[in-house]
Write a protein that holds these residues in place. Structure first.
Motif, PDB file in Angstrom:
ATOM      1  N   PHE A  16       0.804  -1.218   0.000  1.00 46.13           N
ATOM      2  CA  PHE A  16       0.000   0.000   0.000  1.00 46.13           C
ATOM      3  C   PHE A  16       0.839   1.271   0.000  1.00 46.13           C
ATOM      4  N   SER A  17       1.773   1.405   0.919  1.00 47.80           N
ATOM      5  CA  SER A  17       2.572   2.638   1.025  1.00 47.80           C
ATOM      6  C   SER A  17       3.380   2.887  -0.244  1.00 47.80           C
ATOM      7  N   TYR A  18       4.027   1.850  -0.751  1.00 43.65           N
ATOM      8  CA  TYR A  18       4.793   1.964  -1.989  1.00 43.65           C
ATOM      9  C   TYR A  18       3.879   2.381  -3.142  1.00 43.65           C
ATOM     10  N   SER A  19       2.702   1.769  -3.201  1.00 44.99           N
ATOM     11  CA  SER A  19       1.747   2.065  -4.269  1.00 44.99           C
ATOM     12  C   SER A  19       1.312   3.519  -4.254  1.00 44.99           C
ATOM     13  N   ILE A  20       1.022   4.021  -3.073  1.00 44.22           N
ATOM     14  CA  ILE A  20       0.565   5.406  -2.954  1.00 44.22           C
ATOM     15  C   ILE A  20       1.635   6.359  -3.477  1.00 44.22           C
ATOM     16  N   ILE A  21       2.863   6.157  -3.057  1.00 45.48           N
ATOM     17  CA  ILE A  21       3.957   7.040  -3.489  1.00 45.48           C
ATOM     18  C   ILE A  21       4.188   6.919  -4.994  1.00 45.48           C
ATOM     19  N   SER A  22       4.252   5.684  -5.480  1.00 49.09           N
ATOM     20  CA  SER A  22       4.566   5.505  -6.900  1.00 49.09           C
ATOM     21  C   SER A  22       3.408   5.911  -7.810  1.00 49.09           C
ATOM     22  N   MET A  23       2.182   5.592  -7.440  1.00 45.52           N
ATOM     23  CA  MET A  23       1.039   5.887  -8.313  1.00 45.52           C
ATOM     24  C   MET A  23       0.602   7.347  -8.261  1.00 45.52           C
ATOM     25  N   ILE A  24       0.743   7.968  -7.110  1.00 43.30           N
ATOM     26  CA  ILE A  24       0.256   9.347  -6.978  1.00 43.30           C
ATOM     27  C   ILE A  24       1.343  10.371  -7.293  1.00 43.30           C
ATOM     28  N   LEU A  25       2.591  10.075  -6.993  1.00 45.79           N
ATOM     29  CA  LEU A  25       3.649  11.062  -7.226  1.00 45.79           C
ATOM     30  C   LEU A  25       4.625  10.683  -8.331  1.00 45.79           C
ATOM     31  N   LEU A  26       5.270   9.540  -8.184  1.00 51.60           N
ATOM     32  CA  LEU A  26       6.351   9.197  -9.101  1.00 51.60           C
ATOM     33  C   LEU A  26       5.872   8.959 -10.533  1.00 51.60           C
ATOM     34  N   ALA A  27       4.837   8.156 -10.695  1.00 48.28           N
ATOM     35  CA  ALA A  27       4.357   7.851 -12.050  1.00 48.28           C
ATOM     36  C   ALA A  27       3.895   9.107 -12.796  1.00 48.28           C
ATOM     37  N   PRO A  28       3.065   9.960 -12.205  1.00 47.25           N
ATOM     38  CA  PRO A  28       2.654  11.154 -12.946  1.00 47.25           C
ATOM     39  C   PRO A  28       3.823  12.061 -13.341  1.00 47.25           C
ATOM     40  N   ILE A  29       4.772  12.244 -12.448  1.00 49.24           N
ATOM     41  CA  ILE A  29       5.917  13.103 -12.771  1.00 49.24           C
ATOM     42  C   ILE A  29       6.729  12.496 -13.915  1.00 49.24           C
ATOM     43  N   CYS A  30       7.074  11.215 -13.783  1.00 50.49           N
ATOM     44  CA  CYS A  30       7.867  10.551 -14.828  1.00 50.49           C
ATOM     45  C   CYS A  30       7.118  10.482 -16.150  1.00 50.49           C
ATOM     46  N   GLU A  31       5.840  10.133 -16.100  1.00 49.18           N
ATOM     47  CA  GLU A  31       5.055   9.999 -17.326  1.00 49.18           C
ATOM     48  C   GLU A  31       4.851  11.336 -18.021  1.00 49.18           C
ATOM     49  N   GLU A  32       4.624  12.379 -17.275  1.00 52.06           N
ATOM     50  CA  GLU A  32       4.430  13.685 -17.912  1.00 52.06           C
ATOM     51  C   GLU A  32       5.712  14.190 -18.561  1.00 52.06           C
ATOM     52  N   ILE A  33       6.839  13.910 -17.937  1.00 57.75           N
ATOM     53  CA  ILE A  33       8.110  14.297 -18.559  1.00 57.75           C
ATOM     54  C   ILE A  33       8.355  13.457 -19.816  1.00 57.75           C
ATOM     55  N   LEU A  34       8.132  12.156 -19.707  1.00 60.96           N
ATOM     56  CA  LEU A  34       8.398  11.248 -20.823  1.00 60.96           C
ATOM     57  C   LEU A  34       7.404  11.391 -21.975  1.00 60.96           C
ATOM     58  N   PHE A  35       6.115  11.486 -21.667  1.00 60.31           N
ATOM     59  CA  PHE A  35       5.095  11.473 -22.719  1.00 60.31           C
ATOM     60  C   PHE A  35       4.611  12.862 -23.150  1.00 60.31           C
ATOM     61  N   ARG A  36       4.846  13.876 -22.355  1.00 63.51           N
ATOM     62  CA  ARG A  36       4.409  15.224 -22.712  1.00 63.51           C
ATOM     63  C   ARG A  36       5.578  16.160 -22.978  1.00 63.51           C
ATOM     64  N   TYR A  37       6.459  16.317 -22.010  1.00 60.05           N
ATOM     65  CA  TYR A  37       7.541  17.301 -22.098  1.00 60.05           C
ATOM     66  C   TYR A  37       8.543  16.973 -23.212  1.00 60.05           C
ATOM     67  N   LEU A  38       9.056  15.753 -23.223  1.00 57.11           N
ATOM     68  CA  LEU A  38      10.082  15.393 -24.210  1.00 57.11           C
ATOM     69  C   LEU A  38       9.557  15.391 -25.652  1.00 57.11           C
ATOM     70  N   PRO A  39       8.408  14.773 -25.934  1.00 55.84           N
ATOM     71  CA  PRO A  39       7.921  14.825 -27.322  1.00 55.84           C
ATOM     72  C   PRO A  39       7.651  16.250 -27.811  1.00 55.84           C
ATOM     73  N   ARG A  40       7.252  17.117 -26.905  1.00 57.35           N
ATOM     74  CA  ARG A  40       6.944  18.501 -27.297  1.00 57.35           C
ATOM     75  C   ARG A  40       8.187  19.212 -27.827  1.00 57.35           C
ATOM     76  N   LYS A  41       9.344  18.819 -27.368  1.00 52.71           N
ATOM     77  CA  LYS A  41      10.591  19.433 -27.836  1.00 52.71           C
ATOM     78  C   LYS A  41      10.856  19.118 -29.307  1.00 52.71           C
ATOM     79  N   PHE A  42      10.274  18.013 -29.811  1.00 50.14           N
ATOM     80  CA  PHE A  42      10.548  17.571 -31.174  1.00 50.14           C
ATOM     81  C   PHE A  42       9.358  17.721 -32.119  1.00 50.14           C
TER      82      PHE A  42
END
Length: 136
Positions: free
Chosen positions: A39-65
């Motif tokens: 549970f604790s790991y899931s909360i941290i990874s699903m609520i904070l880590l995944a959105p930050i990493c995914e937004e950088i990978l799928f939104r921020y980086l492609p926008r540069k190109f």
């Protein structure tokens, strides 16, 4: 407003696919199992880590190109959809649709405000709401 439309379309498409396939998306099932087991790991990874990493990978980086807004939004959304489907099973591949819809909404938010923190915040709140619905 963009997120609400994306979320509504995601729910509608997800519902139809659930009826057709007869089971939930593999990604959803894995997340629910992870919430139960770690549970604790899931909360941290699903609520904070995944959105930050995914937004950088799928939104921020492609926008540069990709300068064309429509191509960027569609590419970002579909890439997001593919990343959330963990199978080659034909019927499970349909779940690319609801995830891509949500990815398109996040990409539109980033494109509209030109601020990655807007899409990160929206993604964090979306995941938080989803986890609250599962837990409650």
């Amino acid at each position: 407003k963009i997120w609400l439309v994306g979320c509504a379309l995601m729910i509608i498409s997800n519902t139809f696919i659930n009826i057709i396939v007869g089971s939930m998306a593999t990604n959803e099932a894995a997340n629910e199992a992870l919430l139960i087991d770690k549970f604790s790991y899931s909360i941290i990874s699903m609520i904070l880590l995944a959105p930050i990493c995914e937004e950088i990978l799928f939104r921020y980086l492609p926008r540069k190109f990709i300068n064309n807004n429509i191509i960027y939004i569609l590419f970002s959304g579909v890439l997001f959809g593919f990343a959330h489907v963990f199978t080659t099973n034909g019927s499970q591949l349909l779940y690319i649709i609801p995830y891509a819809i949500l990815g398109i909404a996040f990409a539109r938010i980033y494109q509209k405000y030109n601020n990655i923190f807007c899409s990160i915040t929206t993604h964090v709140l979306h995941n938080l709401l989803c986890i609250l619905l599962i837990v409650l």
